[in-house]
Design an enzyme around this catalytic site. Structure first.
Site, PDB file in Angstrom:
ATOM      1  N   TRP A 261       0.818  -1.221   0.000  1.00 45.98           N
ATOM      2  CA  TRP A 261       0.000   0.000   0.000  1.00 45.98           C
ATOM      3  C   TRP A 261       0.855   1.275   0.000  1.00 45.98           C
ATOM      4  O   TRP A 261       0.315   2.381  -0.111  1.00 45.98           O
ATOM      5  CB  TRP A 261      -0.963  -0.001   1.199  1.00 45.98           C
ATOM      6  CG  TRP A 261      -1.970  -1.117   1.161  1.00 45.98           C
ATOM      7  CD1 TRP A 261      -2.133  -2.035   0.156  1.00 45.98           C
ATOM      8  CD2 TRP A 261      -2.956  -1.440   2.153  1.00 45.98           C
ATOM      9  NE1 TRP A 261      -3.157  -2.904   0.474  1.00 45.98           N
ATOM     10  CE2 TRP A 261      -3.672  -2.561   1.693  1.00 45.98           C
ATOM     11  CE3 TRP A 261      -3.291  -0.892   3.403  1.00 45.98           C
ATOM     12  CZ2 TRP A 261      -4.706  -3.149   2.420  1.00 45.98           C
ATOM     13  CZ3 TRP A 261      -4.317  -1.472   4.123  1.00 45.98           C
ATOM     14  CH2 TRP A 261      -5.022  -2.581   3.649  1.00 45.98           C
ATOM     15  N   LYS A 262       2.139   1.124   0.193  1.00 50.46           N
ATOM     16  CA  LYS A 262       3.063   2.281   0.204  1.00 50.46           C
ATOM     17  C   LYS A 262       2.557   3.347   1.189  1.00 50.46           C
ATOM     18  O   LYS A 262       1.975   3.003   2.203  1.00 50.46           O
ATOM     19  CB  LYS A 262       3.257   2.817  -1.218  1.00 50.46           C
ATOM     20  CG  LYS A 262       3.664   1.700  -2.190  1.00 50.46           C
ATOM     21  CD  LYS A 262       4.178   2.190  -3.505  1.00 50.46           C
ATOM     22  CE  LYS A 262       4.582   1.001  -4.373  1.00 50.46           C
ATOM     23  NZ  LYS A 262       5.130   1.382  -5.654  1.00 50.46           N
TER      24      LYS A 262
ATOM     25  N   GLY B 175       1.369  -2.815  -6.309  1.00 49.44           N
ATOM     26  CA  GLY B 175       1.302  -1.492  -5.693  1.00 49.44           C
ATOM     27  C   GLY B 175      -0.053  -0.852  -5.965  1.00 49.44           C
ATOM     28  O   GLY B 175      -1.048  -1.118  -5.292  1.00 49.44           O
ATOM     29  N   GLY B 176      -0.115  -0.012  -6.996  1.00 49.50           N
ATOM     30  CA  GLY B 176      -1.312   0.768  -7.312  1.00 49.50           C
ATOM     31  C   GLY B 176      -2.610  -0.029  -7.294  1.00 49.50           C
ATOM     32  O   GLY B 176      -3.609   0.398  -6.702  1.00 49.50           O
TER      33      GLY B 176
ATOM     34  N   HIS C 167      12.756  -2.502  -1.118  1.00 52.29           N
ATOM     35  CA  HIS C 167      11.939  -2.029  -2.234  1.00 52.29           C
ATOM     36  C   HIS C 167      12.723  -0.949  -2.994  1.00 52.29           C
ATOM     37  O   HIS C 167      13.471  -0.179  -2.381  1.00 52.29           O
ATOM     38  CB  HIS C 167      10.615  -1.469  -1.711  1.00 52.29           C
ATOM     39  CG  HIS C 167       9.662  -1.145  -2.819  1.00 52.29           C
ATOM     40  ND1 HIS C 167       9.738   0.023  -3.534  1.00 52.29           N
ATOM     41  CD2 HIS C 167       8.648  -1.859  -3.358  1.00 52.29           C
ATOM     42  CE1 HIS C 167       8.793   0.009  -4.474  1.00 52.29           C
ATOM     43  NE2 HIS C 167       8.113  -1.118  -4.379  1.00 52.29           N
TER      44      HIS C 167
HETATM   45  P1  PGA Z   1       2.929  -0.859  -8.961  1.00 54.25           P
HETATM   46  O1  PGA Z   1       3.980  -1.013  -7.753  1.00 54.25           O
HETATM   47  O2  PGA Z   1       2.081  -2.117  -8.955  1.00 54.25           O
HETATM   48  O3  PGA Z   1       2.141   0.366  -8.632  1.00 54.25           O
HETATM   49  O4  PGA Z   1       3.716  -0.738 -10.211  1.00 54.25           O
HETATM   50  C1  PGA Z   1       4.604  -2.243  -7.487  1.00 54.25           C
HETATM   51  C2  PGA Z   1       5.538  -2.086  -6.295  1.00 54.25           C
HETATM   52  O5  PGA Z   1       6.182  -1.037  -6.169  1.00 54.25           O
HETATM   53  O6  PGA Z   1       5.644  -3.003  -5.454  1.00 54.25           O
END
Ligand code: PGA
Length: 255
Positions: free
Chosen positions: A12-13, A238-239, A97
């Site tokens: 989820w960052k 991620g997104g 990461h």
């Molecule tokens: P993303 O990110 O799916 O938004 O490209 C992947 C990640 O950074 O783990």
């Protein structure tokens, strides 16, 4: 796809409030309940971890932090220690990461220390590696990946022992958050190289058991073809992990 159990992780960052985090994990739990063929993990921001754990309750969703320090505690302002993550309910931790490497100066040596510390405290690491666009264009992908593996898994190499539960994530930097995903063939080529490297360093049973996730613009419409590759064992998303409407179809890629 291999005999290894698929592993789908949502990173989820630095997104979602506490309330949004709890709502999202509840929706994911509800919509994946009873699904036994895939392991599912979410990695919320630190502040949401205990509440997300509470919301998961007895559902099988695994919980990870997005980073940690290698020390058990001490004068490290702004850092979080492994026992704190365990107390918050984490079973896993994402390490190295590319955003940690490029924006916060993390080195392979730091990631190696963190990985060792994770296991010492009962956490399973998800160790990320990946080349930049420039490195790919210079035909240096294989060399960069090998260097990151050597450095980030140094103490495991020294002991000639890597726990089979270890997760690696191949995330080409040029594919992260760009909407530009690696083709299944590009992903497979690097995943195969990673597994070959593991076979050369550790017992073949270990090399065959370690799961290698692909990350970089994974979406509901490309996950199936990526997962069809023999050495792609899962995804680090991620997104598309920020909404149940896109994450759940990724988790349910088999159906
Ligand atoms: P993303 O990110 O799916 O938004 O490209 C992947 C990640 O950074 O783990």
């Amino acid at each position: 796809m291999s005999q290894r159990k698929p592993f789908i992780a949502g990173n989820w960052k630095m997104n979602l409030t506490l309330r949004e985090s709890v709502d999202l994990v509840r929706a994911i739990a509800e919509q994946t309940r009873g699904l036994e063929s895939v392991e599912v993990l979410v990695a919320p921001p630190y502040t949401s971890l205990p509440r997300v754990k509470e919301a998961i309750g007895k559902d099988g969703i695994l919980l990870a932090a997005q980073n940690m320090h290698w020390e058990e505690g001490g004068a490290y302002t702004g850092e979080v220690a492994p026992p704190m993550l365990v107390e918050a309910g984490c079973t896993h931790v994402i390490l190295g990461h590319s955003e940690r490497r490029s924006l916060f100066g993390e080195t392979d040596d730091m990631i190696d220390r963190k990985a060792e510390s994770a296991y010492k405290h009962g956490l399973t690491p998800i160790i990320c590696i990946g080349e930049t666009l420039e490195e790919r264009e210079q035909d240096r992908t294989a060399e960069v990946i090998e260097g990151q593996l050597r450095g980030s898994l140094k103490h495991f190499r020294d002991k000639k022992d890597l726990p089979k539960t270890t997760l690696l994530a191949y995330e080409p930097v040029w594919a992260i958050g760009t909407g530009r995903t690696a083709t299944p063939e590009q992903a497979q080529e690097v995943h195969r190289q990673i597994r070959q490297w593991l076979t050369a360093q550790f017992e073949s049973a270990t090399a065959n058991a370690v799961r290698i996730l692909y990350g970089g613009s994974v979406k509901p419409d490309n996950v199936k073809e990526l997962m069809a590759m023999p050495d792609v064992d899962g995804a680090l998303v991620g997104g598309a992990s920020l909404k149940a409407s896109s994450f759940v179809p990724i988790v349910r890629f088999e159906s």
